[in-house]
Write a protein that holds these residues in place. Structure first.
Motif, PDB file in Angstrom:
ATOM      1  N   GLU A  16       6.668   2.242  -9.280  1.00  8.89           N
ATOM      2  CA  GLU A  16       6.502   2.017  -7.844  1.00  8.89           C
ATOM      3  C   GLU A  16       5.086   1.522  -7.528  1.00  8.89           C
ATOM      4  O   GLU A  16       4.900   0.665  -6.672  1.00  8.89           O
ATOM      5  N   GLN A  17       4.106   2.029  -8.245  1.00  7.64           N
ATOM      6  CA  GLN A  17       2.739   1.539  -8.062  1.00  7.64           C
ATOM      7  C   GLN A  17       2.632   0.064  -8.452  1.00  7.64           C
ATOM      8  O   GLN A  17       1.977  -0.726  -7.771  1.00  7.64           O
ATOM      9  N   ALA A  18       3.268  -0.302  -9.538  1.00  2.63           N
ATOM     10  CA  ALA A  18       3.256  -1.698  -9.980  1.00  2.63           C
ATOM     11  C   ALA A  18       3.951  -2.589  -8.953  1.00  2.63           C
ATOM     12  O   ALA A  18       3.505  -3.709  -8.689  1.00  2.63           O
ATOM     13  N   ARG A  19       5.053  -2.089  -8.378  1.00  2.00           N
ATOM     14  CA  ARG A  19       5.761  -2.838  -7.344  1.00  2.00           C
ATOM     15  C   ARG A  19       4.838  -3.076  -6.141  1.00  2.00           C
ATOM     16  O   ARG A  19       4.789  -4.167  -5.576  1.00  2.00           O
ATOM     17  N   ARG A  38       0.826  -1.215   0.000  1.00  2.00           N
ATOM     18  CA  ARG A  38       0.000   0.000   0.000  1.00  2.00           C
ATOM     19  C   ARG A  38       0.862   1.267   0.000  1.00  2.00           C
ATOM     20  O   ARG A  38       0.574   2.212  -0.735  1.00  2.00           O
ATOM     21  N   THR A  39       1.910   1.287   0.820  1.00  2.00           N
ATOM     22  CA  THR A  39       2.755   2.479   0.875  1.00  2.00           C
ATOM     23  C   THR A  39       3.467   2.699  -0.453  1.00  2.00           C
ATOM     24  O   THR A  39       3.598   3.840  -0.898  1.00  2.00           O
ATOM     25  N   ASP A  40       3.900   1.618  -1.104  1.00  2.00           N
ATOM     26  CA  ASP A  40       4.536   1.749  -2.421  1.00  2.00           C
ATOM     27  C   ASP A  40       3.559   2.336  -3.433  1.00  2.00           C
ATOM     28  O   ASP A  40       3.927   3.189  -4.245  1.00  2.00           O
ATOM     29  N   LYS A  41       2.314   1.878  -3.373  1.00  2.00           N
ATOM     30  CA  LYS A  41       1.311   2.381  -4.311  1.00  2.00           C
ATOM     31  C   LYS A  41       1.036   3.864  -4.073  1.00  2.00           C
ATOM     32  O   LYS A  41       0.930   4.640  -5.018  1.00  2.00           O
ATOM     33  N   ILE A  42       0.965   4.266  -2.811  1.00  2.00           N
ATOM     34  CA  ILE A  42       0.693   5.674  -2.496  1.00  2.00           C
ATOM     35  C   ILE A  42       1.867   6.561  -2.912  1.00  2.00           C
ATOM     36  O   ILE A  42       1.679   7.593  -3.558  1.00  2.00           O
ATOM     37  N   LYS A  43       3.085   6.138  -2.548  1.00  2.00           N
ATOM     38  CA  LYS A  43       4.266   6.918  -2.928  1.00  2.00           C
ATOM     39  C   LYS A  43       4.375   7.007  -4.446  1.00  2.00           C
ATOM     40  O   LYS A  43       4.732   8.051  -4.993  1.00  2.00           O
ATOM     41  N   VAL A  78       1.943   9.576  -5.834  1.00  2.00           N
ATOM     42  CA  VAL A  78       2.429  10.936  -5.587  1.00  2.00           C
ATOM     43  C   VAL A  78       3.515  11.302  -6.596  1.00  2.00           C
ATOM     44  O   VAL A  78       3.497  12.381  -7.180  1.00  2.00           O
ATOM     45  N   LYS A  79       4.453  10.378  -6.819  1.00  2.00           N
ATOM     46  CA  LYS A  79       5.528  10.645  -7.789  1.00  2.00           C
ATOM     47  C   LYS A  79       4.956  10.836  -9.194  1.00  2.00           C
ATOM     48  O   LYS A  79       5.396  11.712  -9.934  1.00  2.00           O
ATOM     49  N   GLU A  80       3.997   9.987  -9.548  1.00  2.00           N
ATOM     50  CA  GLU A  80       3.395  10.088 -10.879  1.00  2.00           C
ATOM     51  C   GLU A  80       2.731  11.451 -11.063  1.00  2.00           C
ATOM     52  O   GLU A  80       2.935  12.129 -12.080  1.00  2.00           O
ATOM     53  N   LEU A  81       1.947  11.873 -10.091  1.00  2.00           N
ATOM     54  CA  LEU A  81       1.253  13.151 -10.194  1.00  2.00           C
ATOM     55  C   LEU A  81       2.228  14.329 -10.192  1.00  2.00           C
ATOM     56  O   LEU A  81       2.032  15.308 -10.930  1.00  2.00           O
ATOM     57  N   ALA A  82       3.281  14.233  -9.380  1.00  2.00           N
ATOM     58  CA  ALA A  82       4.290  15.294  -9.371  1.00  2.00           C
ATOM     59  C   ALA A  82       4.990  15.367 -10.721  1.00  2.00           C
ATOM     60  O   ALA A  82       5.266  16.461 -11.231  1.00  2.00           O
ATOM     61  N   GLY A  83       5.266  14.218 -11.301  1.00  2.00           N
ATOM     62  CA  GLY A  83       5.886  14.181 -12.623  1.00  2.00           C
ATOM     63  C   GLY A  83       4.996  14.797 -13.689  1.00  2.00           C
ATOM     64  O   GLY A  83       5.464  15.532 -14.559  1.00  2.00           O
TER      65      GLY A  83
END
Length: 56
Positions: free
Chosen positions: A34-37, A6-11, A14-19
């Motif tokens: 990271e979401q896929a991981r 869950r934390t990997d998906k959330i982080k 966030v990275k995707e949206l920031a990108g």
């Protein structure tokens, strides 16, 4: 207990949206990875729980 992955998906989200917001394609792709991981960890955890509850 924190849901595995869950934390990997959330982080990752966030990275995707920031990108996307900064037009940084590399960061966006890192977020998707990271979401896929996180999803893979979640599925692995579900499989491990399924194996432990079977009859022998």
């Amino acid at each position: 207990m924190v849901d595995k992955g869950r934390t990997d998906k959330i982080k990752g989200k966030v990275k995707e949206l920031a990108g996307k917001a900064t037009s940084d394609r590399e960061q966006e792709q890192e977020g998707k990875l990271e979401q896929a991981r996180g999803e893979a960890k979640k599925k692995r955890d579900q499989q491990e729980k399924g194996k432990g509850s079977g009859t022998r």
